[in-house]
Design a protein around this motif. Sequence first.
Motif: not given
Length: 238
Positions: A48-69
């Motif tokens: 049960n995540l808040s909208r803000g935390q959900n958005l933040l996790e999406i952004i961080v995961n996207m950045i991490q994925s790009q960094l890894r690639e």
Amino acid sequence: MNITPDTIIYFQAGFVKINATLVFTWLVMFLLAAGSWLITRNLSSGTNLSRGQNLLEIIVNMIQSQLREVTEQDPGRFLPFIGTLFLFILTCNTLSIVPGFHPPTGSLSTTGALALCVFVAVPYFGITSRGWKAYLGDYLKPTPMMLPFNIMGELTRTLSLAIRLFGNMMSGSMIAATVLAIAPLLFPIVMNALGLLLGVIQAYIFSILALVFIASASRSHDELHATQDLTSENGDLS
């Protein structure tokens, strides 16, 4: 028409000047800091995540994925610096569509400061990951005669980072202002959408170039050539 927010002075006392670049930089910093605090003050590890935390996790995961690639290394080392660069530039550029907001990235002093941060970060990451002898040794490859050219390359790419972002943001603002003055009833929405798209692209380009510079400094000269040769062979096979 103001080419750069540096020319907009809000307060001056002797040699002390408070211009639009400083004011809106402080504003962006406050928005990012306040937004981060509001989102992270009640973090949840459940479903049960808040909208803000959900958005933040999406952004961080996207950045991490790009960094890894891009780096093929642990993204955690680069996330704080590259993530901060990207979010700061992205926020500055996207807020440019707000009437009265002067993006700090339209100032050469801001883009120069960001490029200087990258200039310092490149040897920092390179030395911490490989040691100062191995990192500085790359300036002498393939021959010691290349030392001045390698140093010049470091300086020119830093300058190009600053000028590229400044030039794109400044020219985009000028073009939008000119078109809106000619046809204010037809193009505002289109130009704002185009400016928003260009702002996102410029934030991505600046961050990805900074990441490439840092990643190359964190890998040895031989490793880079081996990766390039492998990429070339795979391209020939395909």
